[in-house]
Each structure stands twice: as C-alpha cells, then as structure tokens.
Motif scaffolding. Sequence first.
Motif, PDB file in Angstrom:
ATOM      1  N   HIS A  32     -20.572  -0.147 -72.224  1.00 21.10           N
ATOM      2  CA  HIS A  32     -22.009   0.128 -72.328  1.00 21.10           C
ATOM      3  C   HIS A  32     -22.246   1.609 -72.625  1.00 21.10           C
ATOM      4  O   HIS A  32     -23.080   1.951 -73.474  1.00 21.10           O
ATOM      5  N   ARG A  33     -21.511   2.483 -71.916  1.00 23.71           N
ATOM      6  CA  ARG A  33     -21.665   3.928 -72.156  1.00 23.71           C
ATOM      7  C   ARG A  33     -21.298   4.290 -73.597  1.00 23.71           C
ATOM      8  O   ARG A  33     -21.976   5.100 -74.233  1.00 23.71           O
ATOM      9  N   VAL A  34     -20.240   3.692 -74.108  1.00 22.73           N
ATOM     10  CA  VAL A  34     -19.835   3.953 -75.489  1.00 22.73           C
ATOM     11  C   VAL A  34     -20.923   3.490 -76.458  1.00 22.73           C
ATOM     12  O   VAL A  34     -21.253   4.200 -77.418  1.00 22.73           O
ATOM     13  N   GLU A  35     -21.494   2.325 -76.189  1.00 24.76           N
ATOM     14  CA  GLU A  35     -22.563   1.815 -77.052  1.00 24.76           C
ATOM     15  C   GLU A  35     -23.781   2.735 -77.009  1.00 24.76           C
ATOM     16  O   GLU A  35     -24.405   2.998 -78.040  1.00 24.76           O
ATOM     17  N   ILE A  36     -24.131   3.226 -75.819  1.00 29.14           N
ATOM     18  CA  ILE A  36     -25.270   4.146 -75.666  1.00 29.14           C
ATOM     19  C   ILE A  36     -24.985   5.438 -76.427  1.00 29.14           C
ATOM     20  O   ILE A  36     -25.857   5.946 -77.159  1.00 29.14           O
ATOM     21  N   GLU A  37     -23.770   5.972 -76.259  1.00 29.51           N
ATOM     22  CA  GLU A  37     -23.414   7.203 -76.963  1.00 29.51           C
ATOM     23  C   GLU A  37     -23.465   6.993 -78.475  1.00 29.51           C
ATOM     24  O   GLU A  37     -23.941   7.856 -79.219  1.00 29.51           O
ATOM     25  N   HIS A  38     -22.984   5.849 -78.923  1.00 27.57           N
ATOM     26  CA  HIS A  38     -23.011   5.532 -80.356  1.00 27.57           C
ATOM     27  C   HIS A  38     -24.462   5.452 -80.849  1.00 27.57           C
ATOM     28  O   HIS A  38     -24.793   5.986 -81.918  1.00 27.57           O
ATOM     29  N   ALA A  39     -25.326   4.792 -80.068  1.00 28.59           N
ATOM     30  CA  ALA A  39     -26.737   4.674 -80.454  1.00 28.59           C
ATOM     31  C   ALA A  39     -27.407   6.042 -80.459  1.00 28.59           C
ATOM     32  O   ALA A  39     -28.195   6.344 -81.377  1.00 28.59           O
TER      33      ALA A  39
END
Length: 149
Positions: free
Chosen positions: A123-130
């Motif tokens: 989830h953190r990776v997805e947030i950082e990517h977004a």
Amino acid sequence: MKKFRYRLQALLKVKEHIEKERQKDHAVALKNVHRQEDELRRIDGDRKNNLESQRKQLDGRFSVAEMLIYSRYLARLKREELAGDELLKALEKEAEGKRQVLVEASKERRILEKLKEKQAAKHRVEIEHALTKENDEIALVSYRRSDHA
C-alpha cells in the motif's frame, strides 16, 4: 490518499485472542506441574525427617511397635512418591501438549501479521507511486504553462 485498511483485521484479532487463551491454558498446566513438584519435595522432606527421627531412636532403646510405625509411614510416603511421580509425568505431558497448541496458535497469528505487513508495504509503495505520478503531472502542467506564457 486512502488509508490502509487490513481486510483480515478481524481474523487477526481472533487469532490473537486464541493465542492469549492458549497462553493461559499453558500457564495453568505449568502451575500444576510446579505444584506437583513442590508436593514431591514435601514428601521427600517428610521421608528424610522420618529417617532422621528413626536414626535418633536407634541410639537408644526402641520397640518393635515403633519400628512398625516408622516402616509403615515410610512405605506410605514411598507409595505417595510413586503416585506423585506418575502424576507429575502426566502433568508434564499435558503441559507439553498445551505448549505445542500455543506454538501453533502463535504461528497462525504471525502468518496473518506478516501478511498484514506485506500488504501495508505494498500500500505504501502504491501511495508513493501515486504521489510521484501526481507530482510529475503538476510539474508537467507547470512547465507547459511557463513555456506558453
């Protein structure tokens, strides 16, 4: 940004509760083992005291009746000790079984916790990517506006 929500949180709470119950069961079993060990130490102490008392009696005159009393008491202590040893073995076996159940419950809880950690990291990776994507968009729009202005 949407907040991380672990879908299996309720199951994790149940596993934690089960583990706590298993810990309590194991603690009770260990308490029974320790209580039985104390009882065996008491019996052994009684036996030693009886033998010491019997030795003191041998210094002087003694009767057959006194010797019978001592020997019967020693025989009774020996029977109690043998029964106590068997009970201790059974209690130790029960405690080991409860420990194994506790270990299994801990493993199940740890599996769910690791899954939660992995999903949180994803989830953190997805947030950082977004966020990176959003920042790139803002920078691109800003660049285009500065070129056309």
